[in-house]
Every structure is written in C-alpha cells, then in structure tokens.
Design an enzyme around this catalytic site. Structure first.
Site, mmCIF file in Angstrom:
data_model
loop_
_atom_site.group_PDB
_atom_site.id
_atom_site.type_symbol
_atom_site.label_atom_id
_atom_site.label_comp_id
_atom_site.label_asym_id
_atom_site.label_seq_id
_atom_site.Cartn_x
_atom_site.Cartn_y
_atom_site.Cartn_z
ATOM 1 N N CYS A 130 0.816 -1.227 0.000
ATOM 2 C CA CYS A 130 0.000 0.000 0.000
ATOM 3 C C CYS A 130 0.849 1.277 0.000
ATOM 4 C CB CYS A 130 -0.937 0.017 1.201
ATOM 5 S SG CYS A 130 -0.163 -0.449 2.756
ATOM 6 N N HIS A 250 -3.009 6.548 4.461
ATOM 7 C CA HIS A 250 -1.570 6.646 4.700
ATOM 8 C C HIS A 250 -1.083 8.011 4.215
ATOM 9 C CE1 HIS A 250 -1.412 2.559 5.805
ATOM 10 N NE2 HIS A 250 -0.787 2.022 4.790
#
Lengths: 347, 347
Positions: A130, A250
């Site tokens: 990710c 994130h």
C-alpha cells in the site's frame, strides 16, 4: 461487444476484500459470475453484490475451475498455497499479498506506472504494498519528465493496513485511555511479533518485523518494490515506516532529487495537476494540503506541501496521502484487472 | 559557597511554566527568592513551590527589580514587551519564545551543543524551538567527530506544543469521534489561522503559519535555528513538520549525511550511548526503539532505529524522541541557567 469474466475474490470477508467487491461494483467490471472465497472459518457468510446474495465458500484448489480472474487478499501463506492452483486451472491471479512481489517472473504493477510489464506475466501478477503504490504513482509523472535519482520517505501509516483487529485495538485503547483505564496492547505494531505497544495517542516506528539490516520488512518492501516498479536498480531509495493512530489513509513525507535541471515547485504542481488519478491539494494561502481524514473512500492520490529544497535545486519535498485500502490495495488490484482486459491479456 | 539567585518565572501558569517550576525544584537550582509572573488574567493564582505557597503576580516592567534570572515563557509578544525591561533592571533573561531566536545579538543555546556562545550574551538568551533542541542535541556528538553536511527531518509532533487548549481539543475530539458525534475543530493546526482541522485520528502537515516559500514557520525555525546553533550556514537542512494526536513527546525521522568517511551504524550507536543526556534505545531483536508514550516526564533524548543508508555510505537514518515540554522547553531553559552559573555569567 465486451466480454464478461468469471471472477473469484479470495479473502472476500476481510477489509481489503470488502473494498475489492465495492470497487468491482462501482467501476462496473465486466463480470459474468462472481465467486466469493475465504478461509474455512469465514465460509458460509453471506455477502450481497449488485443486489444478489452470495455465500462465501472455503477456498480450495478446485474452487478455481472455470475462473478467469482471481483477486487474492487472504494473506501470504494462502497465496503461496493456492495461486499456482488457480493458474493451473486457467485463472490469472492478481495477488495483494507480499508472497510473489519480488519474484522475477511476477510483474509488480501500478497501472499508471508500469502497465506494460503485465505482458510478461506467467499467470500471477502482484499488487504492491500500500505505502509503495501511492508513492510511485505520485512520483511517476515527475520521473517521466525529469528522471529520479534519490528518494527518502517517512511514512505516517494508518492502522487499517494491519487489519480489522488493529482498528479495533486502536479505538478500544483510545477509549480506555480517555477513561483513565489501563491498556493491554495485543495486536500492534505486528500481531505475530513478541512485543506489543500502545498505538492510541502514540507514533510507533515499526511496521512488519525487522530484517537483519535494521530496516523493517515494510521499509524494505518500499525500497525494493519501488526499484522493481520503476525498473531502476540504481535509484537511491530509503524509507522509515511509522504506524499512527489513524484508521484509514496513509500519509507520506517524501523527499526526491530529480536527474534533470529545470524543475521548480510550480512546474511540479502543474505536472501533478495534469496526471490521471492524482488530485493536487496545494495552496498554503488557503491552508490546503492533503489530510488522511479526507482521503477515506476516495480513489485518488492526494499530493500537496510541494516545496523546492532550499539548498539542493533538484530536490523537492511533498506530502502524499491516499486511502490505503483503495489505491493502496483493492482499487489498484481492480485497475490491474481492467488493464489486463484492455491489453487483451484476460481471455 | 554556592551563591543563590533571585529568580522570576514569567508564564508560570502555562504548561511550560509548570514544567519550569518542577525542573527548578527537581534539579535544585540555587534559588534565593522565586517570583511567579503571568498575564493579568492569571494573576492571583496560587502555586506551591518547595512547600511554600506563592501568589502569581501580573508581570510589569518593575516586576524585575532585583531579579538575577528571569525565565520567560508567556508568548512572543510578552517577551518583546518585557525582556528589555528585565535586562535594563539587571536580570538575565532566558526566553523560551521565538521572539529573539534569530537576532544576531542573542545567543540561541542548547548547552550540550553550543554552551560557549553564552559568553557573547547581551542580557537575553534564547531557548530554541522544541523540535530543534532534541534534534541538534542528538546529532551534536556525531557531528563533532564526523561532521554534518546534510539533514532532512520529518517530524511527528505532539499537541502539547500548541498549548493546553490543543490538548483539550485532541481529547474532546477523540471522544466525540468514538461516540459518533460531529466534531467542530477550533484550535489546531494553528489557533490564530483561518482554518481548523480534525486532529484526532489524523496527521496534519501544518505547524505554525505558512511562510512565503511554502515552508511553515515551524519548518523554517528548524532549518534556521539548526544552522545558528551548529554555527554552519552551509549545512543543508530541510524539515517537514507534522502534528499528530499525541499529547506529549515529539518524534522525528531524521536522515543525515556526515562529512568524513568511516562511520557505521554500530559506531554511531556507541557515540550516542556515551553522550550525556541521550539514551540509546536501539535493539531491533527486542523491538526496542524510542516511543513518544515512553518519553513523557523524562529528561533525556531517546534515539533508536539507527540504520546506515543502503545507497549512500555516509548517510544514516534515525528516530529521535523527547518530551517536548522538558528537553524541548523547560529543562533546556533551566540547563541554560545552570550553564550561566557554571560559566560565572550569572552574577
């Protein structure tokens, strides 16, 4: 006439699996039939897809008979056990675990960066980590025009990357601390590791276990995967990965040094503003910059805080944010599937 | 025979002021008399110091009559109004605001780095920004032996750096989010700025207001103060400053490039292990690394996650954590006071 495909989603009951189903639905992937697979433990659960109730089945080698496309997101060991079984039965596997990412026979794909590498697939295609995806996708348009010599990233990663039990731990712990109760960390930073630490109201500089060189696996994934996706072993890449009490989204503080002269912050902004899949959010006068809290549920990668380094004229700083379950996982996997269709690789 | 001093603490009722009093007590600074000063609003409050109840007085120019040492921590505008008044009356002022930090006639001091610069003071001595102090103090022992060419830092800063109303906002917002209620940000990222954003379960890449070059004031403080304290205008320094939902304890992901060859991670660890005021916490096999949650209430600066860069042999990464109210503010101010005594500068 568009062909429709027999699709299987392995890990359908997990956080990423759920987003894969949402994304297949939302982007209207051409599905002839959909099979939902999981571990024995989750088999039997019911999930509704496009108004139809489907029962999750236990994944076995023979589950992949007749499947054209299988999206895997049930952990590395499951991928290792079942990917070749699926391929043997004629499926193309898009694997969202780290099981095959660094295999030289397995393309590691972020479609807007290296879609062409799909052509060399041997049945399995890996979806990157990710934190890697959002960074390479944001940097690719700059690199295309100005080259990229050096990259240093410090991450601010959400707990959903560690699964739903990590999300629960963060919220439970937060409430316990607010209520003045004792906490008892059991999951983070790494559920299988020896020690567990407070994540609520804290910043923990460990994601995944440590490797022998002192970097964590998460950091080495960012380093190695970036070089593989960008097809440049000589690029200098370094990462420090930190887990935060953020549910989803994130964030990354990224420093780059480009190869060619002539880039400035405005030019960099214009390049990113024109890039597909990227939303530029960069206006200090309006306090506009990407925030993890705004990224949840969004497909795009958000970039802001773009500044030319004050000492190194080819150096630039930026802040890159994305939903780690979408572009960081499920969305990228589905985009790979669309690329396979587009390139005529999905038969 | 040790001389005792007449000490004033301005901003005695604030978060840093409270820590200043604790630290003066705990480190047994030689006090003859103690005067507590504040704004008109907080005047009249009672504070107990070494068993004696003291009444906080409104700070006025004449408050500094007979004072030898005045510790200021009541905001930049108060320092600008009163520091010269205190100096005029014979006090030495240790100022914890940004009011005078970049004045070339004002030494900017972290005692373990540049104590010698105290000798050039003209009455006012500036205490650096919290995020700067812990970084330069941790890097100074390395720099002394190997030089320092380049420094890139990404911060993970606690809300207590923005005052007690920011702490309250973080906790209130956390509870509202846990309870599924709407939130209404009013303080962070910067109380005086136009927009306010969610801090609970988020990461906000803005500390202090923006400057014209796209860096925030906090980032420019780290850059300019580091060069001033290290007395090296040619060092390359860059910073990205991010506010986190952490009450106390600033963490920093720091990348450095040293000047001389021959440093490796083990040597760097040994240098830091031997340095006063630094605790090395660096054992990946035991998941030992500094955590903000462990730093609260501790005087030391904690360093770990030390790694040699995989591409640049003179490059090193590390994770530096300290209590931003102690070493980042109150403790450093009191350490400056002790240095003044030691050097015979406090008459």
């Amino acid at each position: 006439m568009t062909k429709n495909y027999n699709v299987a989603v392995l890990g359908a009951t997990g956080a990423v699996g759920e987003q894969m189903l949402n994304t297949l639905d939302r982007l209207d992937f051409p599905i002839a039939s959909l099979k939902l697979l999981s571990s024995k433990r989750s088999a039997g659960k019911k999930i509704t897809f496009k108004g139809e109730e489907l029962t999750v089945e236990e994944a076995k080698p023979e589950s992949f008979e007749g499947i054209d496309l299988a999206l895997f997101s049930a952990g590395g060991s499951v991928s290792k056990a079942l990917a070749s079984e699926a391929v043997k039965r004629g499926a193309i596997v898009v694997d969202n675990t780290s099981a095959f990412r660094m295999d030289k026979d397995v393309p590691l794909i972020v479609p807007e960066v290296n879609e062409h590498a799909l052509k060399e697939h041997n049945g399995i295609i890996a979806n990157p980590n990710c934190s890697t995806i959002q960074m390479v996708a944001a940097l690719a348009p700059v690199r295309e025009r100005f080259g990229l010599n050096k990259l240093i990233v410090s991450t601010y990663q959400a707990v959903s990357g560690a699964g739903s039990e990590a999300i629960d731990e963060m919220y439970d712990q937060s409430r316990q601390i607010l209520d003045g109760q004792e906490i008892d960390p059991q999951v983070l930073p790494v559920s299988g590791d020896k020690k567990h630490y407070q994540i609520a109201f804290n910043a923990v500089p460990q994601i995944d276990v440590f490797t022998d060189n002192g970097f964590t696996f998460e950091e080495m994934k960012m380093i190695n995967e970036t070089k593989k996706i960008m097809e440049d072993e000589n690029m200098s890449v370094a990462a420090t990965c930190v887990r935060l009490p953020v549910e989803t989204g994130h964030s990354e503080s990224v420093y780059i040094e480009v190869e060619k002269e002539g880039l400035d912050a405005d030019k960099l902004r214009r390049i990113l503003a024109d890039a597909p899949g990227i939303t530029l959010q960069d206006d200090p006068s309006q306090q506009l910059y990407p925030l993890a809290s705004d990224s949840k549920g969004k497909d795009d990668i958000f970039v802001g805080r773009i500044r030319q380094d004050l000492d190194e004229k080819n150096g630039f700083h930026m802040w890159i944010v994305a939903d780690n379950l979408l572009k960081g996982a499920a969305l990228n996997s589905v985009q790979i599937a669309f690329s396979l269709v587009k390139l005529g690789l999905l038969k």
